[in-house]
Motif scaffolding. Sequence first.
Motif, PDB file in Angstrom:
ATOM      1  N   UNK A  72       0.806  -1.214   0.000  1.00  0.00           N
ATOM      2  CA  UNK A  72       0.000   0.000   0.000  1.00  0.00           C
ATOM      3  C   UNK A  72       0.846   1.273   0.000  1.00  0.00           C
ATOM      4  N   UNK A  73       2.154   1.116  -0.165  1.00  0.00           N
ATOM      5  CA  UNK A  73       3.049   2.269  -0.155  1.00  0.00           C
ATOM      6  C   UNK A  73       2.650   3.255  -1.247  1.00  0.00           C
ATOM      7  N   UNK A  74       2.709   4.519  -0.909  1.00  0.00           N
ATOM      8  CA  UNK A  74       2.315   5.562  -1.841  1.00  0.00           C
ATOM      9  C   UNK A  74       0.851   5.956  -1.697  1.00  0.00           C
ATOM     10  N   UNK A  75       0.114   5.179  -0.921  1.00  0.00           N
ATOM     11  CA  UNK A  75      -1.284   5.490  -0.631  1.00  0.00           C
ATOM     12  C   UNK A  75      -1.363   5.982   0.805  1.00  0.00           C
ATOM     13  N   UNK A  76      -2.308   6.842   1.081  1.00  0.00           N
ATOM     14  CA  UNK A  76      -2.495   7.317   2.451  1.00  0.00           C
ATOM     15  C   UNK A  76      -3.351   6.298   3.196  1.00  0.00           C
ATOM     16  N   UNK A  77      -2.727   5.625   4.163  1.00  0.00           N
ATOM     17  CA  UNK A  77      -3.418   4.572   4.899  1.00  0.00           C
ATOM     18  C   UNK A  77      -4.499   5.139   5.808  1.00  0.00           C
ATOM     19  N   UNK A  78      -5.576   4.377   6.005  1.00  0.00           N
ATOM     20  CA  UNK A  78      -6.584   4.796   6.983  1.00  0.00           C
ATOM     21  C   UNK A  78      -5.952   4.905   8.371  1.00  0.00           C
ATOM     22  N   UNK A  95     -11.489   0.347  -2.914  1.00  0.00           N
ATOM     23  CA  UNK A  95     -11.770   0.776  -4.280  1.00  0.00           C
ATOM     24  C   UNK A  95     -11.308   2.215  -4.411  1.00  0.00           C
ATOM     25  N   UNK A  96     -10.297   2.437  -5.221  1.00  0.00           N
ATOM     26  CA  UNK A  96      -9.776   3.787  -5.443  1.00  0.00           C
ATOM     27  C   UNK A  96     -10.567   4.428  -6.575  1.00  0.00           C
ATOM     28  N   UNK A  97     -11.461   5.304  -6.206  1.00  0.00           N
ATOM     29  CA  UNK A  97     -12.323   5.970  -7.183  1.00  0.00           C
ATOM     30  C   UNK A  97     -11.557   7.121  -7.823  1.00  0.00           C
ATOM     31  N   UNK A  98     -11.525   7.133  -9.134  1.00  0.00           N
ATOM     32  CA  UNK A  98     -10.923   8.236  -9.889  1.00  0.00           C
ATOM     33  C   UNK A  98      -9.512   8.587  -9.423  1.00  0.00           C
ATOM     34  N   UNK A  99      -8.715   7.578  -9.119  1.00  0.00           N
ATOM     35  CA  UNK A  99      -7.333   7.814  -8.742  1.00  0.00           C
ATOM     36  C   UNK A  99      -7.117   8.319  -7.334  1.00  0.00           C
ATOM     37  N   UNK A 100      -8.167   8.349  -6.519  1.00  0.00           N
ATOM     38  CA  UNK A 100      -8.025   8.752  -5.123  1.00  0.00           C
ATOM     39  C   UNK A 100      -6.937   7.915  -4.465  1.00  0.00           C
ATOM     40  N   UNK A 101      -6.037   8.534  -3.736  1.00  0.00           N
ATOM     41  CA  UNK A 101      -4.936   7.820  -3.085  1.00  0.00           C
ATOM     42  C   UNK A 101      -5.102   7.782  -1.565  1.00  0.00           C
ATOM     43  N   UNK A 102      -6.225   8.305  -1.061  1.00  0.00           N
ATOM     44  CA  UNK A 102      -6.450   8.382   0.378  1.00  0.00           C
ATOM     45  C   UNK A 102      -7.402   7.252   0.786  1.00  0.00           C
ATOM     46  N   UNK A 156      -8.483   6.261   3.621  1.00  0.00           N
ATOM     47  CA  UNK A 156      -9.435   6.516   4.705  1.00  0.00           C
ATOM     48  C   UNK A 156     -10.848   6.738   4.161  1.00  0.00           C
ATOM     49  N   UNK A 157     -10.939   7.307   2.968  1.00  0.00           N
ATOM     50  CA  UNK A 157     -12.255   7.600   2.397  1.00  0.00           C
ATOM     51  C   UNK A 157     -12.614   6.673   1.233  1.00  0.00           C
ATOM     52  N   UNK A 158     -11.791   5.680   0.963  1.00  0.00           N
ATOM     53  CA  UNK A 158     -12.082   4.740  -0.117  1.00  0.00           C
ATOM     54  C   UNK A 158     -13.151   3.747   0.336  1.00  0.00           C
ATOM     55  N   UNK A 176     -18.669   2.292   3.337  1.00  0.00           N
ATOM     56  CA  UNK A 176     -18.278   3.549   2.692  1.00  0.00           C
ATOM     57  C   UNK A 176     -16.838   3.922   2.973  1.00  0.00           C
ATOM     58  N   UNK A 177     -16.261   3.331   4.033  1.00  0.00           N
ATOM     59  CA  UNK A 177     -14.878   3.629   4.394  1.00  0.00           C
ATOM     60  C   UNK A 177     -14.353   2.549   5.343  1.00  0.00           C
ATOM     61  N   UNK A 178     -13.093   2.639   5.684  1.00  0.00           N
ATOM     62  CA  UNK A 178     -12.450   1.617   6.505  1.00  0.00           C
ATOM     63  C   UNK A 178     -13.037   1.554   7.911  1.00  0.00           C
ATOM     64  N   UNK A 179     -13.373   2.695   8.504  1.00  0.00           N
ATOM     65  CA  UNK A 179     -13.959   2.676   9.846  1.00  0.00           C
ATOM     66  C   UNK A 179     -15.278   1.907   9.872  1.00  0.00           C
ATOM     67  N   UNK A 180     -16.065   2.034   8.822  1.00  0.00           N
ATOM     68  CA  UNK A 180     -17.311   1.262   8.768  1.00  0.00           C
ATOM     69  C   UNK A 180     -17.024  -0.234   8.670  1.00  0.00           C
ATOM     70  N   UNK A 181     -15.975  -0.603   7.937  1.00  0.00           N
ATOM     71  CA  UNK A 181     -15.612  -2.024   7.903  1.00  0.00           C
ATOM     72  C   UNK A 181     -15.218  -2.497   9.299  1.00  0.00           C
ATOM     73  N   UNK A 182     -14.480  -1.670  10.029  1.00  0.00           N
ATOM     74  CA  UNK A 182     -14.116  -2.045  11.399  1.00  0.00           C
ATOM     75  C   UNK A 182     -15.362  -2.349  12.226  1.00  0.00           C
TER      76      UNK A 182
END
Length: 188
Positions: A11-17, A80-87, A89-91, A107-113
Amino acid sequence: MAIKQDLIEHLQGLELPQHFVPLLHFDAEIAQDDFFSEGFHFSLDKEKFGLKTYSEDEAFLTSIYEFANADGTGSSYGFWLIDGNRHLQIAPIVTFGSEGGFHVVASNFDELLQILSFDSEPMIDWDEVCYYKSPDDHEPSVKSKEYRDWLKRECGLEPIENADDIVNRAQQKYKDAFNTWVANFYQV
């Protein structure tokens, strides 16, 4: 511990949740080899064999980042990286079934948690995804209580007793867009 490092490198280069690395630590240090949520366990398919059954198009493969098994048969969770989003937390979080089907579940990683606190693996087919457990004979995962406590204490998130609300909200927000996007690469 190797999976932790492999996932972070993947996941390097992406902003992790915010809670991704803490969950990796929880899994390695507290859950260890025991499940904290039925069917969930971190995994990494560097070759993306599962995803390639849907499409080998580079635009598809670089927009889904799988990070965990969703059940005991090989279904997966991914960002799912929508439109090249690299963050991340909101994917949105998507799942791909081992026998077919793909759906947005959060809708995001916190909801999966929070879904993981329900302690049930997803039932995935082509038409739907759902989380169900029988109140009469469900055996909690070995580290379920520890996970629910960790979720409240470390993440400030409430455990849930039903995953439907989270899944339904995510589906309302992203289902059509995700299905339309996948259709660019895969025809059912």
